[in-house]
Design a protein around this motif. Sequence first.
Motif, PDB file in Angstrom:
ATOM      1  N   GLY A  73       0.810  -1.204   0.000  1.00  0.00           N
ATOM      2  CA  GLY A  73       0.000   0.000   0.000  1.00  0.00           C
ATOM      3  C   GLY A  73       0.843   1.253   0.000  1.00  0.00           C
ATOM      4  O   GLY A  73       1.984   1.268  -0.466  1.00  0.00           O
ATOM      5  N   ASN A 120      -7.468   2.559   1.123  1.00  0.00           N
ATOM      6  CA  ASN A 120      -6.390   3.017   0.239  1.00  0.00           C
ATOM      7  C   ASN A 120      -6.883   4.025  -0.789  1.00  0.00           C
ATOM      8  O   ASN A 120      -6.192   5.004  -1.101  1.00  0.00           O
ATOM      9  CB  ASN A 120      -5.751   1.820  -0.469  1.00  0.00           C
ATOM     10  CG  ASN A 120      -4.789   1.061   0.424  1.00  0.00           C
ATOM     11  OD1 ASN A 120      -4.071   1.658   1.217  1.00  0.00           O
ATOM     12  ND2 ASN A 120      -4.781  -0.257   0.302  1.00  0.00           N
ATOM     13  N   TRP A 152      -4.767  -2.796  -3.640  1.00  0.00           N
ATOM     14  CA  TRP A 152      -3.459  -2.244  -3.303  1.00  0.00           C
ATOM     15  C   TRP A 152      -2.924  -1.278  -4.355  1.00  0.00           C
ATOM     16  O   TRP A 152      -3.071  -1.522  -5.559  1.00  0.00           O
ATOM     17  CB  TRP A 152      -2.443  -3.373  -3.128  1.00  0.00           C
ATOM     18  CG  TRP A 152      -2.788  -4.333  -2.037  1.00  0.00           C
ATOM     19  CD1 TRP A 152      -3.147  -5.640  -2.182  1.00  0.00           C
ATOM     20  CD2 TRP A 152      -2.799  -4.072  -0.636  1.00  0.00           C
ATOM     21  NE1 TRP A 152      -3.383  -6.201  -0.953  1.00  0.00           N
ATOM     22  CE2 TRP A 152      -3.181  -5.266   0.020  1.00  0.00           C
ATOM     23  CE3 TRP A 152      -2.525  -2.937   0.146  1.00  0.00           C
ATOM     24  CZ2 TRP A 152      -3.283  -5.361   1.396  1.00  0.00           C
ATOM     25  CZ3 TRP A 152      -2.630  -3.039   1.528  1.00  0.00           C
ATOM     26  CH2 TRP A 152      -3.007  -4.232   2.138  1.00  0.00           C
TER      27      TRP A 152
END
Length: 245
Positions: free
Chosen positions: A128, A202, A241
Amino acid sequence: MRSVNRRARRLVPAALVLGVLPLGVVAGAGPVQPTYVADASVAREPVAAPPAPVPVVAAVSGPDAVAGIVTRVVPPVGTGVFTVVPGSTSAPVPGVVRTVRVEVEDGLPIDPAAFARFVMRTLNDPRGWGRDATFTRTVGEAEIVVRLAGPDTTARLCAPIDTGGPLSCRSGPDAVVNHQRWVEGHPDYRGDLTGYRRYVVNHEVGHLLGLGHVECPGIGAPAPVMQQQSLGLLGCAPNPWPYPG
């Protein structure tokens, strides 16, 4: 004659008892309920509807519990008041340090501490944004604020963006995570709730880092984390991710 009189005296009290039974009572039976005739001309107090049953939901465990979920109940209306999750963490590795404050709307069926741990583990994962920086949690002033909010509160905080009920957003310095999506996930993630939750964190934090939306690069390719995956993968494969490799 004497015996007859004695018999008569025994019969008289019984007769008297039968004669004074209360009105509406029949010998050998219970009280007779009175009958009332409705009178349309008489105003009556409205009868309140019975309260709606409270859903009984079993507590969850496993990955859901790790993400802070307590039950599958999603209250549409929250209190609108947020509480900072207490506690702090130090930067796990050297590098550029970014401070994070985690807040949860009061009244949500969530474990705030578990939610905060999930957020920080996601941000510091080397797949990440943790590849470019290190994130530390604080209860004070912070560069990044991650807020978990109910659907109605999310809609209010995200306006004029239309969240349509379940969507999350970036609002000023805040990454607003919708509790509905946190609980339900997204069908394109094929039951991978943990993956979808990582994507939401994220993606919204990516906006706070200055990144905008991008498109699916091609059929079957991993969806970029800044793609609006909550609106559909458009041929891409689900990916939570920034650096999945």
